[in-house]
Design a protein around this motif. Structure first.
Motif, short mmCIF file in Angstrom:
data_model
loop_
_atom_site.label_atom_id
_atom_site.label_comp_id
_atom_site.label_asym_id
_atom_site.label_seq_id
_atom_site.Cartn_x
_atom_site.Cartn_y
_atom_site.Cartn_z
N THR A 334 -17.82 33.32 83.29
CA THR A 334 -18.39 31.98 83.93
C THR A 334 -17.88 31.67 85.18
N THR A 335 -18.93 31.31 86.01
CA THR A 335 -18.80 30.91 87.26
C THR A 335 -19.44 29.55 87.63
N GLN A 336 -19.76 29.30 88.94
CA GLN A 336 -20.44 28.09 89.20
C GLN A 336 -21.51 28.06 90.26
N SER A 343 -21.78 24.75 85.82
CA SER A 343 -21.08 26.08 85.37
C SER A 343 -22.23 27.19 84.97
N ARG A 345 -23.07 31.13 82.94
CA ARG A 345 -22.41 32.22 82.41
C ARG A 345 -23.37 33.80 83.13
N ASP A 385 -16.71 31.43 91.92
CA ASP A 385 -15.58 31.10 90.79
C ASP A 385 -14.76 29.82 91.30
#
Ligand code: G4P
Length: 540
Positions: A334-336, A343, A345, A385
């Motif tokens: 999961t990142t931004q 967020s 995925r 991230d």
């Protein structure tokens, strides 16, 4: 990030080479790419990439247009392993009407290979693409192709590059013979002669004979026979002109190492690949609005440089091409998405190799990952991230062809607006608003008419709208910098003031002469060829 993780990522970064090939159509980009894949072991027989493309054409209705017009609209990323290097070739569409796509791809490349036809030298399209590389200060390598045909003299091509492009050309190797007598090259840096034979018309690797020695070594003279005097004379002239390779000048984009060969017969393709990989830079730090982001020191981040719709003929889908800039990309993590703060995925990540798709489990700085895009991405978006910073983004390049959208003549206005907004977000076309009449009207800008054709095709296919367009006489756009008074051109006949998709003022002109005249008349006027000139500096 732990020290161990950082070291492992640094090793992956150091072995990566990510580049694009720029050339005028027909110079041999597809052929050279294919031969690089052959030498990289990614295909066993040259012709495979073309074959895959043909197969994909056969199954895709949207790509039917490509087939009909003999053009390549979509592009992908090709990669292979070669002598410890991970090589990523950012493929670009060949037709100049899609050159905006190529410009954007160059923003994601760490270096460029300028390919030219030995008989033609520097051609118009190469010149434009070269300018974009220059603005970014990325290293440019020159490959003079089609040496198996009678072309121009190497020295003549060297001075043309220097005169027209304003960059020092330094031959790394020098051709032996030309046309049907093209035998190979003399490698000036390693002082050895490379002579070729076989290769079954370029479908398989060629046989290479290596003769070590300085130019005045009797072994070189003996191996070359009657071709020797020519080589010695040319190398003398090159040395006399002081053309010494300086890796720092190459990295700064001030010097272009020059290679000669034939992509068709495979002669001198491998030494080019070899030397290119040795000289080309690995991914380095990139500028964000919060300072430099180091590839191995920061957690995963990257930016979207391209959005491609309908890559899979069986599904109406969109893929966002993400260039990884730092850290390790891991599928499922999961990142931004920095612009929206949401967020994200990374579940659907693919590596796209020609028409093949494979799931990517991990990727490193310099790699390109295709992310399934449900409509959240825009060109230039940052994914990270850590969050808290955004990469410099990608400039809008000036379109060269403009059409007015006849909204009133188009039923289903809502679908039309939605469709256009979608295509603008993908970067398939640029939208301008004309506020000069009581009702605001829309003007679309593109690099060339084929882009409009693709757009109409897609609006019909995906939104069931028939797009009505009226051609306008403008051929370029410029963006005023600093304070700008839109009334300056209220009565001008050949210049129109509009607003771009971000609400910024832009002017449309018939030609460069109109722009020059406007600049002479209004001494405080400052015009830029892109909406965001500072992005070039920042994207270094
Ligand atoms: P592009 O992607 O830059 O547009 O060029 P592409 O590789 O498609 O090559 C354009 C034409 O030039 C092709 O010929 C190709 O075979 C030829 N070509 C490429 N490299 C060389 C070379 O080193 N020497 C010679 N003599 N020709 C070369 P075509 O006839 O248009 O297509 P095809 O029937 O050969 O596929």
């Amino acid at each position: 990030m732990g020290a161990e993780g950082e070291g492992a990522i640094a090793r992956e970064v150091a072995r990566r080479r990510t580049f694009a090939i720029i050339s005028h159509p027909d110079a041999g980009k597809t052929t050279l790419t294919e031969k690089l894949l052959l030498y990289g072991g990614a295909v066993r027989q040259a012709g495979a990439v073309r074959g895959q493309r043909a197969a994909r054409h056969a199954t895709s209705d949207w790509l039917e247009l490509e087939k009909q017009r003999g053009i390549s609209v979509s592009s992908s990323v090709l990669y292979f392993e070669y002598q410890g290097h991970r090589v990523n070739i950012l493929d670009t569409p060949g037709h100049q009407d899609f050159s905006e796509d190529t410009y954007r791809t160059l923003m994601a490349a760490d270096s460029a290979v300028m390919l030219m036809d030995a008989a033609k030298g520097v051609e118009a399209q190469t010149r434009k693409l070269f300018q974009v590389c220059r603005l970014r200060h990325i290293p440019i390598f020159t490959f003079v192709n089609k040496m198996d045909r009678f072309g121009r003299e190497g020295l003549d091509l060297m001075s043309e590059i220097e005169d027209i492009l304003g960059i020092d050309a330094v031959p790394v190797d020098w051709p032996i013979g030309s046309g049907s007598d093209f035998r190979g090259v003399y490698d000036r840096m390693r002082e050895r002669l490379l002579l070729y034979s076989g290769g079954e018309h370029g479908t398989t690797r060629v046989d290479e004979k290596v003769v070590e020695g300085a130019v005045d070594d009797p072994r070189i003279r003996e191996a070359l026979g009657r071709d020797y005097d020519d080589l010695a004379e040319h190398l003398d002239l090159i040395e006399g002109a002081g053309a010494q390779l300086d890796p720092d000048a190459v990295r700064a984009g001030e010097q272009t190492p020059m290679f000669f060969g034939s992509a068709l017969t495979n002669y001198a393709v491998e030494p080019f690949l070899d030397r290119f990989l040795g000289l080309a830079p690995c991914p380095s730090s990139r500028t964000s609005d919060q300072g430099e982001i180091e590839p191995a020191k920061h957690p995963f981040s990257g930016f979207v440089f391209k959005i491609q719709a309908n890559m899979d003929p069986d599904h109406r889908d969109r893929v966002a091409f993400l260039r990884v800039c730092s850290g390790r990309f891991t599928r499922g993590a999961t990142t931004q998405h920095v612009r929206s703060g949401k967020s994200l995925r990374l579940a659907n990540s693919t590596l796209i190799m020609g028409s093949d798709r494979r799931e990517v489990e991990v990727a490193y700085p310099g790699d390109v990952v295709g992310l399934f895009d449900p409509g959240v991405f825009r060109i230039g978006d940052t994914v990270s991230d850590e969050g808290g910073f955004a990469y410099a983004g990608i400039p809008n390049f000036a379109p060269e062809s403009f059409m007015r959208v006849e909204v009133a003549a188009t039923p289903k206005r809502k679908s039309l607006e939605k469709g256009i907004a979608q295509l603008v977000q993908e970067g398939a076309v640029q939208l301008f608003e004309d506020h000069s009449a009581a009702a605001v009207t829309w003007i679309l800008g593109a690099m060339g008419p084929l882009q409009f054709e693709v757009m109409s095709h897609r609006l019909k296919g995906e939104y069931r709208v028939d797009l009505q367009l009226t051609p306008l006489p403008f051929k370029l756009a410029r963006w005023p910098q600093g304070d700008f008074d839109p009334d300056l051109f209220r009565h001008a006949e050949r210049i129109k003031v509009v607003r771009d998709g971000e609400g910024r003022f832009a002017i449309l002109a018939h030609n460069d002469w109109d722009v020059q005249r406007a600049l002479e008349r209004h001494e405080n006027l400052e015009l830029s060829e892109t909406a965001d000139p500072e992005l070039f500096e920042a994207a270094r």
